[in-house]
Every structure is written in C-alpha cells, then in structure tokens.
Write a protein that holds these residues in place. Structure first.
Motif, PDB file in Angstrom:
ATOM      1  N   VAL A  50      -8.088 -73.151  13.068  1.00  0.00           N
ATOM      2  CA  VAL A  50      -8.998 -74.268  13.350  1.00  0.00           C
ATOM      3  C   VAL A  50      -9.169 -75.117  12.095  1.00  0.00           C
ATOM      4  N   GLN A  51      -9.398 -74.469  10.968  1.00  0.00           N
ATOM      5  CA  GLN A  51      -9.585 -75.192   9.711  1.00  0.00           C
ATOM      6  C   GLN A  51      -8.336 -75.986   9.344  1.00  0.00           C
ATOM      7  N   ARG A  52      -7.151 -75.380   9.528  1.00  0.00           N
ATOM      8  CA  ARG A  52      -5.906 -76.086   9.208  1.00  0.00           C
ATOM      9  C   ARG A  52      -5.712 -77.282  10.116  1.00  0.00           C
ATOM     10  N   THR A  53      -6.109 -77.146  11.373  1.00  0.00           N
ATOM     11  CA  THR A  53      -5.956 -78.261  12.306  1.00  0.00           C
ATOM     12  C   THR A  53      -6.879 -79.407  11.942  1.00  0.00           C
ATOM     13  N   VAL A  54      -8.104 -79.100  11.539  1.00  0.00           N
ATOM     14  CA  VAL A  54      -9.017 -80.144  11.075  1.00  0.00           C
ATOM     15  C   VAL A  54      -8.389 -80.870   9.883  1.00  0.00           C
ATOM     16  N   ALA A  55      -7.802 -80.109   8.962  1.00  0.00           N
ATOM     17  CA  ALA A  55      -7.142 -80.711   7.805  1.00  0.00           C
ATOM     18  C   ALA A  55      -5.937 -81.550   8.220  1.00  0.00           C
ATOM     19  N   LYS A  56      -5.208 -81.108   9.237  1.00  0.00           N
ATOM     20  CA  LYS A  56      -4.058 -81.871   9.731  1.00  0.00           C
ATOM     21  C   LYS A  56      -4.501 -83.213  10.307  1.00  0.00           C
ATOM     22  N   LEU A  57      -5.620 -83.219  11.010  1.00  0.00           N
ATOM     23  CA  LEU A  57      -6.137 -84.470  11.566  1.00  0.00           C
ATOM     24  C   LEU A  57      -6.599 -85.403  10.455  1.00  0.00           C
ATOM     25  N   ALA A  58      -7.188 -84.840   9.411  1.00  0.00           N
ATOM     26  CA  ALA A  58      -7.584 -85.664   8.269  1.00  0.00           C
ATOM     27  C   ALA A  58      -6.359 -86.246   7.578  1.00  0.00           C
ATOM     28  N   GLU A  59      -5.314 -85.429   7.439  1.00  0.00           N
ATOM     29  CA  GLU A  59      -4.060 -85.910   6.844  1.00  0.00           C
ATOM     30  C   GLU A  59      -3.467 -87.039   7.685  1.00  0.00           C
ATOM     31  N   ALA A  60      -3.507 -86.875   9.000  1.00  0.00           N
ATOM     32  CA  ALA A  60      -2.981 -87.911   9.893  1.00  0.00           C
ATOM     33  C   ALA A  60      -3.769 -89.205   9.754  1.00  0.00           C
ATOM     34  N   ASN A  61      -5.092 -89.101   9.650  1.00  0.00           N
ATOM     35  CA  ASN A  61      -5.925 -90.291   9.461  1.00  0.00           C
ATOM     36  C   ASN A  61      -5.546 -91.023   8.175  1.00  0.00           C
ATOM     37  N   GLU A  62      -5.345 -90.264   7.104  1.00  0.00           N
ATOM     38  CA  GLU A  62      -4.989 -90.880   5.835  1.00  0.00           C
ATOM     39  C   GLU A  62      -3.619 -91.547   5.930  1.00  0.00           C
ATOM     40  N   ALA A  63      -2.676 -90.899   6.610  1.00  0.00           N
ATOM     41  CA  ALA A  63      -1.347 -91.475   6.784  1.00  0.00           C
ATOM     42  C   ALA A  63      -1.395 -92.745   7.629  1.00  0.00           C
ATOM     43  N   LEU A  64      -2.249 -92.766   8.631  1.00  0.00           N
ATOM     44  CA  LEU A  64      -2.404 -93.962   9.464  1.00  0.00           C
ATOM     45  C   LEU A  64      -2.978 -95.116   8.657  1.00  0.00           C
ATOM     46  N   LEU A  65      -3.945 -94.815   7.799  1.00  0.00           N
ATOM     47  CA  LEU A  65      -4.487 -95.852   6.915  1.00  0.00           C
ATOM     48  C   LEU A  65      -3.412 -96.375   5.975  1.00  0.00           C
ATOM     49  N   GLY A  66      -2.603 -95.475   5.438  1.00  0.00           N
ATOM     50  CA  GLY A  66      -1.525 -95.900   4.556  1.00  0.00           C
ATOM     51  C   GLY A  66      -0.523 -96.783   5.266  1.00  0.00           C
ATOM     52  N   PHE A  67      -0.198 -96.453   6.518  1.00  0.00           N
ATOM     53  CA  PHE A  67       0.709 -97.272   7.311  1.00  0.00           C
ATOM     54  C   PHE A  67       0.121 -98.659   7.526  1.00  0.00           C
ATOM     55  N   ALA A  68      -1.171 -98.708   7.867  1.00  0.00           N
ATOM     56  CA  ALA A  68      -1.826 -99.994   8.120  1.00  0.00           C
ATOM     57  C   ALA A  68      -1.841-100.863   6.868  1.00  0.00           C
ATOM     58  N   VAL A  69      -2.036-100.247   5.712  1.00  0.00           N
ATOM     59  CA  VAL A  69      -2.041-100.985   4.447  1.00  0.00           C
ATOM     60  C   VAL A  69      -0.659-101.545   4.135  1.00  0.00           C
ATOM     61  N   ARG A  70       0.388-100.790   4.478  1.00  0.00           N
ATOM     62  CA  ARG A  70       1.752-101.244   4.198  1.00  0.00           C
ATOM     63  C   ARG A  70       2.238-102.284   5.198  1.00  0.00           C
ATOM     64  N   HIS A  71       1.872-102.108   6.473  1.00  0.00           N
ATOM     65  CA  HIS A  71       2.464-102.933   7.529  1.00  0.00           C
ATOM     66  C   HIS A  71       1.508-103.938   8.162  1.00  0.00           C
ATOM     67  N   GLY A  72       0.234-103.885   7.815  1.00  0.00           N
ATOM     68  CA  GLY A  72      -0.718-104.811   8.389  1.00  0.00           C
ATOM     69  C   GLY A  72      -1.077-104.523   9.834  1.00  0.00           C
ATOM     70  N   ARG A  73      -0.853-103.309  10.265  1.00  0.00           N
ATOM     71  CA  ARG A  73      -1.131-102.908  11.649  1.00  0.00           C
ATOM     72  C   ARG A  73      -1.066-101.391  11.726  1.00  0.00           C
ATOM     73  N   LEU A  74      -1.487-100.839  12.866  1.00  0.00           N
ATOM     74  CA  LEU A  74      -1.342 -99.417  13.140  1.00  0.00           C
ATOM     75  C   LEU A  74      -0.035 -99.164  13.881  1.00  0.00           C
ATOM     76  N   PRO A  75       0.533 -97.960  13.770  1.00  0.00           N
ATOM     77  CA  PRO A  75       1.811 -97.702  14.438  1.00  0.00           C
ATOM     78  C   PRO A  75       1.653 -97.456  15.934  1.00  0.00           C
ATOM     79  N   ARG A  76       2.741 -97.680  16.652  1.00  0.00           N
ATOM     80  CA  ARG A  76       2.820 -97.286  18.051  1.00  0.00           C
ATOM     81  C   ARG A  76       3.062 -95.779  18.119  1.00  0.00           C
TER      82      ARG A  76
END
Length: 247
Positions: A50-76
């Motif tokens: 459970v703890q690792r999954t919470v961390a995985k979701l946090a990692e995904a959120n950070e990666a999505l923010l990084g994508f938005a900063v690079r591309h000016g949008r969220l990914p499909r």
C-alpha cells in the motif's frame, strides 16, 4: 550564482517538490489508504505494498507535472497495456481520455505494488497545447462516503465550470483485488459481489470514488481497496506558469 551552487540546490529542490507531492497525494484522494491495513487485516508485506503504491502515485503526479512543463499540456493515455507510449490519436472526449498512464512517455514504470498498470483519466482540453486557462474547465471529481454511507465530494462538485473548477486528472490503482490490467496486458476480472464503488472506478471517465477500504460485502458501496489520487488545478497552473508555458 556559481554553477556549483546552482547544481547543488537543484537536487534539493527536486526532493522537496517530490516530498510535497507525496503529501499532496496522501491528503487528496488517498486518505482511505491509511486505513487499508486495519480494515482488511493486511500483513506487514501488504502494508508495504500500500505504501509503495501511494509513492508510485506521487511519482506519477510529479512525472505528469514534468511533462506539462516540457510540453505545455498533459499527456493522453497510453496506447495499450503493452505500449506505454502516448496515444497518437486525438483525445477529444472524456472516454477517449481515460485509460492507462502512459508510463514510457513519462519515463516511469507506471505499475502499482500488485503489478497492475495505473489507470489515468485526464480532461480532454488539458491535452491540447497551448492550454488556455481563461477557458479550460477541469472536469474530474472524487467522492467519498460518510459514516452513514452517503456520498460527498472530496474533489470538485456536481457542476464543474470556470468559477468552480474540478480536477484536471485522476490517477487510480485498482488495489490487490478486482479489475485492472497486468504488465502482460491481461485484463483482471472482478470476482467480488456488490462492489459498486470499484465498478464505478473501473468504468468511469469523470466521476470517481475513494473511501475507507473494506472487505465487507454489506459495507456501503461494497468491498473496496482502490487507491485514488488527483492533482489540484492550482498546482498544475503554478508549475506551468513558472515554466512560462501557460498563456
């Protein structure tokens, strides 16, 4: 600022942002995970998952923010459970913008601690660049259940508009039981009865449920072990604005 000083501060800033996002995910849409162990009588091993999954979701959120900063949008969403690239087809409806997290496009593994691909639903307009905040309406909501079993909003409200925004995206782990897709592309069945909240999360493209986990069929909403997270629109806009990719 000397190059060495700048370099030494960037990793610390990234760690601080990552920690903040982990707290964010834990507080917004993941409160039920904290009660998962006691509710289901999980072992220490399962608690760690459970703890690792919470961390995985946090990692995904950070990666999505990084994508938005690079591309000016969220990914499909991803092409498929076996192809983690971003779907090249237009993402022009709530349903077509709901699927699996595009893990290859984000540079992460996109898998929860039970070996299931993370589910991802994004508001269509947020996959377009330039993202026009003067007209973009975030459409995703997350509800939970009170002590009496009634649904209420954790994120968003019944109507999403410019004056009352909802969330731009939702991330979801289907948990140990029921639904989801394995890394081999195998769709996992629903073997529970009466798990209406889990069924909603598996089928929905806009409205999701996150609540206290339960193995009891008689619990309001039925058995439940999903873990749901989201990203506040203000956080997305703040990061994109700081990177000068938001008109």
């Amino acid at each position: 600022m000397p190059p060495m000083a700048a370099s030494s501060k960037r990793p610390a800033a990234r760690r601080q942002r990552g920690a903040a996002l982990l707290i964010l995910v834990a507080l917004v849409g993941l409160g039920a995970a904290a009660l998962l162990i006691s509710a289901l009588g999980h072992s220490t091993l399962e608690a760690r998952r459970v703890q690792r999954t919470v961390a995985k979701l946090a990692e995904a959120n950070e990666a999505l923010l990084g994508f938005a900063v690079r591309h000016g949008r969220l990914p499909r969403p991803a092409v498929s459970a076996l192809d983690g690239g971003e779907n090249p087809l237009p993402c022009d409806s709530e349903q077509s913008c709901t699927g699996l997290l595009p893990w290859v496009a984000l540079g992460i593994d996109g898998v929860d601690a039970w070996g299931k691909r993370l589910r991802y639903s994004v508001t269509p307009v947020f996959t377009n660049s330039p993202l026009l905040r003067i007209s973009a309406v975030a459409t995703k909501t997350v509800q939970n259940r009170d002590a009496g079993g009634a649904l209420g909003y954790l994120v968003g409200q019944s109507t999403c508009d410019l004056g009352a925004q909802c969330a731009p995206l939702v991330l979801l782990s289907h948990g140990r039981e029921n639904f989801g897709s394995s890394v081999l592309g195998i769709a996992l069945p629903n073997v529970a009865v009466g798990n209406v909240d889990e069924q909603l999360n598996a089928a929905s493209a806009r409205h999701f449920v996150d609540r206290v986990a339960s193995a009891e069929p008689a619990a309001p909403g039925g058995p439940f072990d999903d873990i749901v997270g989201t990203l506040p629109l203000s956080t997305l806009y703040q990061q994109m604005g700081a990177a000068h990719v938001l008109p």
